[in-house]
Design a protein around this motif. Structure first.
Motif, PDB file in Angstrom:
ATOM      1  N   PHE A  75      -3.580   9.531  16.025  1.00 32.14           N
ATOM      2  CA  PHE A  75      -5.113   9.000  15.814  1.00 32.14           C
ATOM      3  C   PHE A  75      -4.780   8.199  14.544  1.00 32.14           C
ATOM      4  O   PHE A  75      -4.361   8.585  13.411  1.00 32.14           O
ATOM      5  CB  PHE A  75      -6.216   9.642  15.847  1.00 32.14           C
ATOM      6  N   VAL A  76      -5.370   6.993  13.999  1.00 33.32           N
ATOM      7  CA  VAL A  76      -5.465   6.377  12.905  1.00 33.32           C
ATOM      8  C   VAL A  76      -6.867   5.354  12.812  1.00 33.32           C
ATOM      9  O   VAL A  76      -7.217   4.718  13.739  1.00 33.32           O
ATOM     10  CB  VAL A  76      -4.337   5.161  12.892  1.00 33.32           C
TER      11      VAL A  76
ATOM     12  N   THR B 110      -0.486   5.509   5.032  1.00 38.42           N
ATOM     13  CA  THR B 110      -0.135   4.286   4.891  1.00 38.42           C
ATOM     14  C   THR B 110       0.153   3.349   5.948  1.00 38.42           C
ATOM     15  O   THR B 110       0.439   4.212   7.012  1.00 38.42           O
ATOM     16  CB  THR B 110       0.770   3.748   3.601  1.00 38.42           C
ATOM     17  N   LEU B 111       0.175   2.055   5.982  1.00 40.95           N
ATOM     18  CA  LEU B 111       0.676   1.377   6.969  1.00 40.95           C
ATOM     19  C   LEU B 111       2.140   1.374   7.574  1.00 40.95           C
ATOM     20  O   LEU B 111       2.419   1.738   8.514  1.00 40.95           O
ATOM     21  CB  LEU B 111       0.182   0.059   6.826  1.00 40.95           C
ATOM     22  N   ASP B 112       2.823   1.800   6.576  1.00 43.57           N
ATOM     23  CA  ASP B 112       4.291   2.153   6.738  1.00 43.57           C
ATOM     24  C   ASP B 112       4.382   3.531   7.428  1.00 43.57           C
ATOM     25  O   ASP B 112       5.266   3.627   8.451  1.00 43.57           O
ATOM     26  CB  ASP B 112       4.834   2.391   5.361  1.00 43.57           C
ATOM     27  N   ASP B 113       3.269   4.548   7.048  1.00 43.69           N
ATOM     28  CA  ASP B 113       3.538   5.558   8.029  1.00 43.69           C
ATOM     29  C   ASP B 113       3.005   5.268   9.365  1.00 43.69           C
ATOM     30  O   ASP B 113       3.466   5.913  10.379  1.00 43.69           O
ATOM     31  CB  ASP B 113       2.539   6.713   7.338  1.00 43.69           C
ATOM     32  N   LEU B 114       2.028   4.629   9.446  1.00 42.47           N
ATOM     33  CA  LEU B 114       1.601   4.186  11.041  1.00 42.47           C
ATOM     34  C   LEU B 114       2.699   3.455  11.545  1.00 42.47           C
ATOM     35  O   LEU B 114       3.153   3.652  12.921  1.00 42.47           O
ATOM     36  CB  LEU B 114       0.404   3.185  10.616  1.00 42.47           C
TER      37      LEU B 114
ATOM     38  N   ASP C 154      -4.171   1.858   2.169  1.00 46.53           N
ATOM     39  CA  ASP C 154      -3.804   0.803   1.644  1.00 46.53           C
ATOM     40  C   ASP C 154      -4.843  -0.158   1.051  1.00 46.53           C
ATOM     41  O   ASP C 154      -4.388  -1.041   0.309  1.00 46.53           O
ATOM     42  CB  ASP C 154      -2.997   0.082   2.879  1.00 46.53           C
ATOM     43  N   PHE C 155      -6.018   0.002   1.431  1.00 50.55           N
ATOM     44  CA  PHE C 155      -6.992  -1.059   0.952  1.00 50.55           C
ATOM     45  C   PHE C 155      -7.921  -0.443  -0.187  1.00 50.55           C
ATOM     46  O   PHE C 155      -8.977  -1.013  -0.278  1.00 50.55           O
ATOM     47  CB  PHE C 155      -7.759  -1.477   2.206  1.00 50.55           C
TER      48      PHE C 155
ATOM     49  N   PRO D 143      -3.014  14.849  15.539  1.00 49.45           N
ATOM     50  CA  PRO D 143      -2.589  14.596  14.296  1.00 49.45           C
ATOM     51  C   PRO D 143      -3.047  13.125  13.913  1.00 49.45           C
ATOM     52  O   PRO D 143      -3.241  12.325  14.935  1.00 49.45           O
ATOM     53  CB  PRO D 143      -1.001  14.292  14.523  1.00 49.45           C
ATOM     54  N   LEU D 144      -3.473  12.866  12.767  1.00 53.77           N
ATOM     55  CA  LEU D 144      -4.209  11.450  12.261  1.00 53.77           C
ATOM     56  C   LEU D 144      -3.697  10.999  11.129  1.00 53.77           C
ATOM     57  O   LEU D 144      -3.158  11.577  10.238  1.00 53.77           O
ATOM     58  CB  LEU D 144      -5.525  11.721  12.410  1.00 53.77           C
TER      59      LEU D 144
END
Length: 400
Positions: free
Chosen positions: A263-264, A306-310, A286-287, A280-281
Protein backbone atom coordinates in the motif's frame (compact mmCIF):
# COMPACT_ATOMS: atom_id res chain seq x y z
CA UNK A 1 -31.89 7.35 23.25
CA UNK A 2 -32.60 9.01 19.90
CA UNK A 3 -29.68 10.08 17.73
CA UNK A 4 -29.93 12.16 14.56
CA UNK A 5 -26.75 12.25 12.45
CA UNK A 6 -26.19 14.67 9.60
CA UNK A 7 -23.24 14.64 7.16
CA UNK A 8 -22.23 16.90 4.30
CA UNK A 9 -19.56 14.98 2.33
CA UNK A 10 -18.51 11.44 1.48
CA UNK A 11 -15.79 11.15 4.14
CA UNK A 12 -17.97 12.59 6.90
CA UNK A 13 -20.87 10.36 5.84
CA UNK A 14 -18.73 7.22 6.13
CA UNK A 15 -17.56 8.36 9.55
CA UNK A 16 -21.08 9.11 10.79
CA UNK A 17 -22.48 5.81 9.54
CA UNK A 18 -19.74 3.88 11.33
CA UNK A 19 -20.08 5.81 14.59
CA UNK A 20 -23.82 5.10 14.66
CA UNK A 21 -23.03 1.38 14.54
CA UNK A 22 -20.95 1.78 17.72
CA UNK A 23 -23.87 3.07 19.77
CA UNK A 24 -25.45 0.93 22.48
CA UNK A 25 -28.21 -1.44 21.43
CA UNK A 26 -31.66 0.06 21.66
CA UNK A 27 -30.69 3.46 20.30
CA UNK A 28 -33.01 4.90 17.69
CA UNK A 29 -30.89 6.43 14.94
CA UNK A 30 -31.60 8.45 11.83
CA UNK A 31 -29.01 9.56 9.26
CA UNK A 32 -29.31 12.35 6.69
CA UNK A 33 -27.13 14.28 4.26
CA UNK A 34 -27.35 18.08 4.24
CA UNK A 35 -27.46 19.59 0.78
CA UNK A 36 -24.31 21.68 0.13
CA UNK A 37 -21.88 22.18 -2.77
CA UNK A 38 -20.00 19.02 -1.71
CA UNK A 39 -23.00 16.72 -1.43
CA UNK A 40 -21.87 13.20 -2.40
CA UNK A 41 -23.37 11.52 -5.43
CA UNK A 42 -25.98 8.75 -5.03
CA UNK A 43 -23.26 6.17 -5.71
CA UNK A 44 -20.99 7.70 -3.05
CA UNK A 45 -23.85 7.77 -0.55
CA UNK A 46 -24.67 4.12 -1.21
CA UNK A 47 -21.03 3.07 -0.80
CA UNK A 48 -20.60 5.12 2.39
CA UNK A 49 -23.50 3.42 4.18
CA UNK A 50 -22.96 -0.06 2.76
CA UNK A 51 -24.85 -2.57 4.85
CA UNK A 52 -27.51 -0.13 5.99
CA UNK A 53 -31.16 -0.84 5.34
CA UNK A 54 -31.58 2.23 3.15
CA UNK A 55 -29.59 5.15 1.81
CA UNK A 56 -30.03 8.38 3.79
CA UNK A 57 -31.99 11.24 2.23
CA UNK A 58 -30.42 14.47 1.03
CA UNK A 59 -32.17 17.32 2.84
CA UNK A 60 -32.27 21.08 2.63
CA UNK A 61 -31.63 23.09 5.78
CA UNK A 62 -35.37 23.59 6.31
CA UNK A 63 -36.09 19.88 5.81
CA UNK A 64 -33.36 19.00 8.29
CA UNK A 65 -34.92 21.32 10.85
CA UNK A 66 -38.32 19.68 10.34
CA UNK A 67 -36.73 16.23 10.72
CA UNK A 68 -35.15 17.27 14.01
CA UNK A 69 -38.43 18.70 15.29
CA UNK A 70 -40.23 15.47 14.39
CA UNK A 71 -37.62 13.12 15.88
CA UNK A 72 -36.89 15.21 19.01
CA UNK A 73 -33.40 13.66 19.28
CA UNK A 74 -31.41 13.36 22.46
CA UNK A 75 -28.23 13.71 20.37
CA UNK A 76 -27.42 15.38 17.07
CA UNK A 77 -24.18 14.10 15.54
CA UNK A 78 -23.03 16.94 13.27
CA UNK A 79 -20.60 15.11 10.98
CA UNK A 80 -19.74 18.01 8.69
CA UNK A 81 -16.99 20.34 7.59
CA UNK A 82 -16.28 23.17 9.99
CA UNK A 83 -18.35 26.04 8.50
CA UNK A 84 -21.37 23.76 8.13
CA UNK A 85 -21.05 22.55 11.74
CA UNK A 86 -21.05 26.17 12.90
CA UNK A 87 -24.13 27.13 10.88
CA UNK A 88 -26.14 24.01 11.72
CA UNK A 89 -25.49 24.21 15.47
CA UNK A 90 -25.56 27.99 15.72
CA UNK A 91 -28.56 28.70 13.48
CA UNK A 92 -30.35 25.91 11.61
CA UNK A 93 -30.78 23.62 14.64
CA UNK A 94 -30.65 26.29 17.34
CA UNK A 95 -33.59 26.53 19.72
CA UNK A 96 -34.69 22.89 19.47
CA UNK A 97 -36.77 21.78 22.45
CA UNK A 98 -35.77 19.71 24.21
CA UNK A 99 -32.26 20.92 23.51
CA UNK A 100 -30.18 17.98 22.17
CA UNK A 101 -26.57 17.19 22.93
CA UNK A 102 -24.51 18.31 19.94
CA UNK A 103 -21.65 16.00 19.01
CA UNK A 104 -19.07 16.64 16.29
CA UNK A 105 -15.58 15.54 15.38
CA UNK A 106 -13.08 14.93 12.63
CA UNK A 107 -13.25 11.79 10.46
CA UNK A 108 -9.56 11.07 9.94
CA UNK A 109 -6.06 12.04 10.97
CA UNK A 110 -6.14 15.36 12.86
CA UNK A 111 -2.49 15.95 13.66
CA UNK A 112 -1.46 18.67 14.12
CA UNK A 113 -4.51 20.01 15.91
CA UNK A 114 -5.70 23.36 14.55
CA UNK A 115 -7.39 26.31 16.18
CA UNK A 116 -9.79 26.62 13.24
CA UNK A 117 -11.13 23.09 13.79
CA UNK A 118 -11.77 23.94 17.46
CA UNK A 119 -13.38 27.30 16.66
CA UNK A 120 -15.85 25.87 14.17
CA UNK A 121 -16.93 23.14 16.61
CA UNK A 122 -16.80 25.19 19.81
CA UNK A 123 -20.61 25.23 19.97
CA UNK A 124 -20.72 21.43 20.32
CA UNK A 125 -20.95 19.64 23.63
CA UNK A 126 -18.68 16.75 22.64
CA UNK A 127 -15.75 16.71 20.21
CA UNK A 128 -14.81 13.17 19.09
CA UNK A 129 -11.14 12.43 18.31
CA UNK A 130 -9.26 9.23 17.59
CA UNK A 131 -5.90 9.11 19.34
CA UNK A 132 -4.33 10.05 22.63
CA UNK A 133 -2.09 12.47 20.75
CA UNK A 134 -5.08 14.24 19.18
CA UNK A 135 -6.87 14.49 22.52
CA UNK A 136 -3.79 16.02 24.14
CA UNK A 137 -3.24 18.58 21.35
CA UNK A 138 -6.88 19.70 21.12
CA UNK A 139 -7.19 19.83 24.91
CA UNK A 140 -4.31 22.31 24.97
CA UNK A 141 -6.06 24.46 22.34
CA UNK A 142 -9.29 24.31 24.35
CA UNK A 143 -7.53 25.43 27.52
CA UNK A 144 -5.91 28.31 25.67
CA UNK A 145 -8.92 29.55 23.64
CA UNK A 146 -11.78 28.52 25.90
CA UNK A 147 -15.22 27.61 24.59
CA UNK A 148 -16.28 24.19 23.43
CA UNK A 149 -17.36 21.17 25.39
CA UNK A 150 -15.83 17.85 26.35
CA UNK A 151 -13.40 15.84 24.24
CA UNK A 152 -14.08 12.15 23.73
CA UNK A 153 -11.80 9.39 22.46
CA UNK A 154 -12.90 6.81 19.91
CA UNK A 155 -11.17 4.25 17.76
CA UNK A 156 -11.42 5.20 14.12
CA UNK A 157 -14.37 3.11 12.93
CA UNK A 158 -12.34 0.98 10.53
CA UNK A 159 -9.70 0.24 13.20
CA UNK A 160 -11.96 -1.62 15.58
CA UNK A 161 -10.93 -5.08 16.75
CA UNK A 162 -11.65 -7.77 14.20
CA UNK A 163 -11.34 -5.40 11.25
CA UNK A 164 -9.29 -7.76 9.12
CA UNK A 165 -10.98 -8.99 5.96
CA UNK A 166 -10.03 -12.35 4.58
CA UNK A 167 -8.69 -12.29 1.03
CA UNK A 168 -10.67 -14.35 -1.46
CA UNK A 169 -7.65 -14.69 -3.73
CA UNK A 170 -3.90 -14.08 -3.85
CA UNK A 171 -2.38 -10.88 -2.46
CA UNK A 172 -1.11 -9.57 -5.78
CA UNK A 173 -2.21 -5.92 -5.67
CA UNK A 174 -0.41 -2.67 -4.88
CA UNK A 175 -2.87 0.03 -3.88
CA UNK A 176 -2.12 3.76 -4.11
CA UNK A 177 -4.60 5.81 -2.06
CA UNK A 178 -5.02 9.32 -3.40
CA UNK A 179 -5.46 12.45 -1.31
CA UNK A 180 -7.33 15.41 -2.77
CA UNK A 181 -5.23 18.16 -1.18
CA UNK A 182 -1.65 16.88 -1.46
CA UNK A 183 0.62 16.94 -3.30
CA UNK A 184 -0.70 20.13 -4.89
CA UNK A 185 1.47 20.53 -7.97
CA UNK A 186 0.72 18.71 -11.21
CA UNK A 187 4.32 17.65 -11.76
CA UNK A 188 4.47 16.10 -8.28
CA UNK A 189 1.41 14.02 -8.98
CA UNK A 190 2.86 13.00 -12.31
CA UNK A 191 5.99 11.77 -10.52
CA UNK A 192 3.82 9.49 -8.37
CA UNK A 193 2.09 8.09 -11.44
CA UNK A 194 5.41 7.54 -13.23
CA UNK A 195 6.73 5.62 -10.21
CA UNK A 196 3.61 3.45 -10.24
CA UNK A 197 4.14 2.83 -13.96
CA UNK A 198 7.75 1.82 -13.28
CA UNK A 199 6.60 -0.58 -10.57
CA UNK A 200 4.15 -2.12 -13.01
CA UNK A 201 6.96 -2.52 -15.56
CA UNK A 202 9.31 -4.17 -13.07
CA UNK A 203 6.65 -6.34 -11.47
CA UNK A 204 4.20 -7.50 -14.15
CA UNK A 205 2.86 -10.02 -11.63
CA UNK A 206 1.34 -7.18 -9.61
CA UNK A 207 -1.97 -5.42 -10.21
CA UNK A 208 -1.16 -1.73 -9.64
CA UNK A 209 -4.31 0.11 -8.58
CA UNK A 210 -4.95 3.81 -8.03
CA UNK A 211 -7.75 3.87 -5.47
CA UNK A 212 -9.72 7.06 -6.09
CA UNK A 213 -11.71 8.85 -3.41
CA UNK A 214 -14.16 9.90 -6.11
CA UNK A 215 -14.56 9.78 -9.85
CA UNK A 216 -13.63 12.88 -11.78
CA UNK A 217 -17.33 13.79 -12.05
CA UNK A 218 -18.06 13.42 -8.31
CA UNK A 219 -17.65 15.86 -5.44
CA UNK A 220 -15.31 15.38 -2.49
CA UNK A 221 -14.79 17.02 0.86
CA UNK A 222 -11.92 18.95 -0.74
CA UNK A 223 -11.63 20.00 -4.37
CA UNK A 224 -9.02 18.13 -6.42
CA UNK A 225 -7.48 20.38 -9.04
CA UNK A 226 -5.30 17.76 -10.74
CA UNK A 227 -7.28 14.54 -10.73
CA UNK A 228 -5.03 11.50 -11.07
CA UNK A 229 -7.16 9.81 -13.71
CA UNK A 230 -6.99 12.88 -15.97
CA UNK A 231 -3.25 13.14 -15.45
CA UNK A 232 -2.77 9.48 -16.35
CA UNK A 233 -4.72 9.91 -19.55
CA UNK A 234 -2.49 12.85 -20.49
CA UNK A 235 0.68 10.86 -19.75
CA UNK A 236 -0.60 7.97 -21.87
CA UNK A 237 -1.44 10.27 -24.76
CA UNK A 238 2.10 11.69 -24.58
CA UNK A 239 3.52 8.15 -24.71
CA UNK A 240 5.15 8.41 -21.28
CA UNK A 241 3.20 5.47 -19.81
CA UNK A 242 1.30 2.45 -21.09
CA UNK A 243 -2.39 3.20 -20.70
CA UNK A 244 -3.11 -0.27 -19.31
CA UNK A 245 -0.18 -0.38 -16.86
CA UNK A 246 -2.22 1.06 -13.98
CA UNK A 247 -5.84 0.48 -13.09
CA UNK A 248 -8.14 3.10 -11.54
CA UNK A 249 -10.85 1.99 -9.12
CA UNK A 250 -13.30 3.16 -6.49
CA UNK A 251 -15.14 1.18 -3.83
CA UNK A 252 -14.48 0.30 -0.16
CA UNK A 253 -10.81 0.45 0.78
CA UNK A 254 -10.99 -2.71 2.90
CA UNK A 255 -11.92 -4.74 -0.17
CA UNK A 256 -8.83 -3.53 -2.02
CA UNK A 257 -6.60 -4.14 0.99
CA UNK A 258 -7.87 -7.70 1.29
CA UNK A 259 -5.93 -8.41 -1.92
CA UNK A 260 -2.99 -6.09 -1.31
CA UNK A 261 0.66 -7.04 -1.12
CA UNK A 262 1.58 -3.38 -0.63
CA UNK A 263 0.00 0.00 0.00
CA UNK A 264 1.25 3.51 -0.72
CA UNK A 265 0.02 7.05 -0.09
CA UNK A 266 1.27 10.60 0.29
CA UNK A 267 -1.16 11.25 3.10
CA UNK A 268 -4.32 9.27 3.72
CA UNK A 269 -6.20 7.84 6.66
CA UNK A 270 -6.26 4.64 4.61
CA UNK A 271 -2.65 4.11 5.71
CA UNK A 272 -4.05 3.28 9.14
CA UNK A 273 -6.45 0.82 7.59
CA UNK A 274 -3.50 -0.84 5.85
CA UNK A 275 -1.72 -1.14 9.20
CA UNK A 276 -4.84 -2.70 10.71
CA UNK A 277 -4.97 -5.28 7.93
CA UNK A 278 -1.22 -5.92 8.25
CA UNK A 279 -0.42 -4.77 4.75
CA UNK A 280 3.17 -3.46 4.30
CA UNK A 281 3.09 0.16 3.23
CA UNK A 282 4.87 3.36 2.25
CA UNK A 283 4.11 6.96 3.17
CA UNK A 284 5.91 9.01 0.54
CA UNK A 285 8.25 11.69 1.91
CA UNK A 286 9.54 13.06 -1.41
CA UNK A 287 7.33 16.15 -1.23
CA UNK A 288 8.09 16.94 2.40
CA UNK A 289 6.91 15.84 5.82
CA UNK A 290 4.90 18.33 7.86
CA UNK A 291 1.54 19.92 8.55
CA UNK A 292 1.24 21.29 5.02
CA UNK A 293 1.55 17.79 3.55
CA UNK A 294 -0.88 16.37 6.16
CA UNK A 295 1.65 13.67 7.01
CA UNK A 296 3.33 15.07 10.12
CA UNK A 297 1.73 12.31 12.17
CA UNK A 298 3.84 9.69 10.38
CA UNK A 299 7.15 11.01 11.72
CA UNK A 300 8.89 8.21 13.67
CA UNK A 301 6.34 5.69 12.39
CA UNK A 302 8.91 3.70 10.43
CA UNK A 303 6.74 4.07 7.33
CA UNK A 304 8.31 7.04 5.50
CA UNK A 305 9.78 6.08 2.14
CA UNK A 306 10.45 7.43 -1.32
CA UNK A 307 9.32 7.12 -4.90
CA UNK A 308 12.44 5.02 -5.52
CA UNK A 309 11.19 2.59 -2.86
CA UNK A 310 7.84 2.51 -4.62
CA UNK A 311 9.36 1.86 -8.04
CA UNK A 312 11.31 -1.04 -6.54
CA UNK A 313 8.35 -2.42 -4.60
CA UNK A 314 9.91 -1.91 -1.16
CA UNK A 315 7.25 -1.61 1.55
CA UNK A 316 7.58 -1.17 5.32
CA UNK A 317 6.03 -2.18 8.65
CA UNK A 318 5.10 0.34 11.40
CA UNK A 319 6.84 0.92 14.71
CA UNK A 320 4.83 -0.65 17.57
CA UNK A 321 5.37 2.22 20.02
CA UNK A 322 4.18 4.74 17.44
CA UNK A 323 1.01 2.73 16.88
CA UNK A 324 0.06 2.78 20.56
CA UNK A 325 0.15 6.58 20.69
CA UNK A 326 -1.41 7.09 17.27
CA UNK A 327 -4.82 5.51 16.65
CA UNK A 328 -4.17 1.97 17.90
CA UNK A 329 -4.89 2.51 21.58
CA UNK A 330 -6.72 -0.33 23.39
CA UNK A 331 -10.45 -0.31 22.75
CA UNK A 332 -11.15 0.02 26.47
CA UNK A 333 -9.68 3.53 26.48
CA UNK A 334 -12.38 4.86 24.15
CA UNK A 335 -14.81 6.97 26.18
CA UNK A 336 -16.85 8.98 23.67
CA UNK A 337 -20.01 6.89 24.08
CA UNK A 338 -19.95 7.02 27.89
CA UNK A 339 -19.35 10.77 27.77
CA UNK A 340 -22.25 11.20 25.36
CA UNK A 341 -24.59 9.13 27.53
CA UNK A 342 -23.61 11.19 30.57
CA UNK A 343 -24.32 14.43 28.68
CA UNK A 344 -27.73 13.10 27.62
CA UNK A 345 -28.50 12.35 31.26
CA UNK A 346 -27.57 15.91 32.21
CA UNK A 347 -29.72 17.32 29.39
CA UNK A 348 -32.76 15.27 30.44
CA UNK A 349 -32.45 16.42 34.03
CA UNK A 350 -31.95 20.05 33.03
CA UNK A 351 -28.37 20.15 34.32
CA UNK A 352 -26.56 20.43 30.96
CA UNK A 353 -24.67 23.66 30.50
CA UNK A 354 -24.51 24.09 26.70
CA UNK A 355 -21.10 24.50 25.13
CA UNK A 356 -20.04 28.09 24.57
CA UNK A 357 -19.36 28.86 20.91
CA UNK A 358 -16.45 31.18 20.26
CA UNK A 359 -18.12 32.36 17.05
CA UNK A 360 -21.11 34.12 18.60
CA UNK A 361 -21.43 37.86 18.47
CA UNK A 362 -22.01 40.60 15.91
CA UNK A 363 -18.51 40.38 14.47
CA UNK A 364 -19.33 36.92 13.05
CA UNK A 365 -22.96 37.52 12.06
CA UNK A 366 -22.27 38.57 8.46
CA UNK A 367 -19.80 35.73 7.92
CA UNK A 368 -22.28 33.21 9.26
CA UNK A 369 -25.03 34.55 6.97
CA UNK A 370 -22.72 34.04 4.01
CA UNK A 371 -21.97 30.51 5.19
CA UNK A 372 -25.65 29.75 5.58
CA UNK A 373 -25.97 30.13 1.83
CA UNK A 374 -23.85 26.98 1.65
CA UNK A 375 -26.75 24.97 3.00
CA UNK A 376 -29.64 26.90 1.45
CA UNK A 377 -28.79 27.84 -2.14
CA UNK A 378 -29.53 25.00 -4.62
CA UNK A 379 -26.30 23.03 -5.20
CA UNK A 380 -26.35 23.46 -8.97
CA UNK A 381 -25.98 27.21 -8.38
CA UNK A 382 -23.13 26.94 -5.92
CA UNK A 383 -21.22 24.33 -7.89
CA UNK A 384 -20.66 26.79 -10.70
CA UNK A 385 -20.90 29.97 -8.65
CA UNK A 386 -17.58 31.78 -8.47
CA UNK A 387 -19.07 34.45 -6.20
CA UNK A 388 -20.30 31.80 -3.75
CA UNK A 389 -16.83 30.31 -3.55
CA UNK A 390 -15.41 33.76 -2.87
CA UNK A 391 -17.96 34.23 -0.08
CA UNK A 392 -16.88 30.98 1.53
CA UNK A 393 -13.21 31.99 1.33
CA UNK A 394 -14.04 35.30 3.01
CA UNK A 395 -15.90 33.41 5.73
CA UNK A 396 -12.91 31.21 6.43
CA UNK A 397 -10.61 34.23 6.51
CA UNK A 398 -12.95 36.07 8.89
CA UNK A 399 -12.65 33.19 11.32
CA UNK A 400 -8.86 33.23 11.20
Amino acid sequence: MKVLAVADSDSYLKWAACLLRDLPSGCETELAVIRTPITPSPAQIHAAVAGSAADPPVLSARALRRTAERLRPDVVLVACTGPVVDVLVGEVLAGLRPRPVFVSGLPGISVPATEKAWLFRSGCDLFVLHSGREVEEFSEIGRRLGGGGQIGLARLPFLRDGVEVAATGPRDRVVFATQAKVPKRREERERVLLALAELARRRPDLDVVVKLRALDTERQTHNERHHYQRLWQSLAEEGRVRAEAVRFAVGPMHEHLAHAAGFVTVSSTAALEAIAQRVPLLVLSDFGVGAEMINLVFEDSGLLGTLDDLSAGRFLDPDDSWCKVNYFHPGGESDWVSRMVSLVGQARSGRLVPASSLLEGPEYAAARRRARMRVEVPPNVLRVGYRAKRRMRRYLKALG
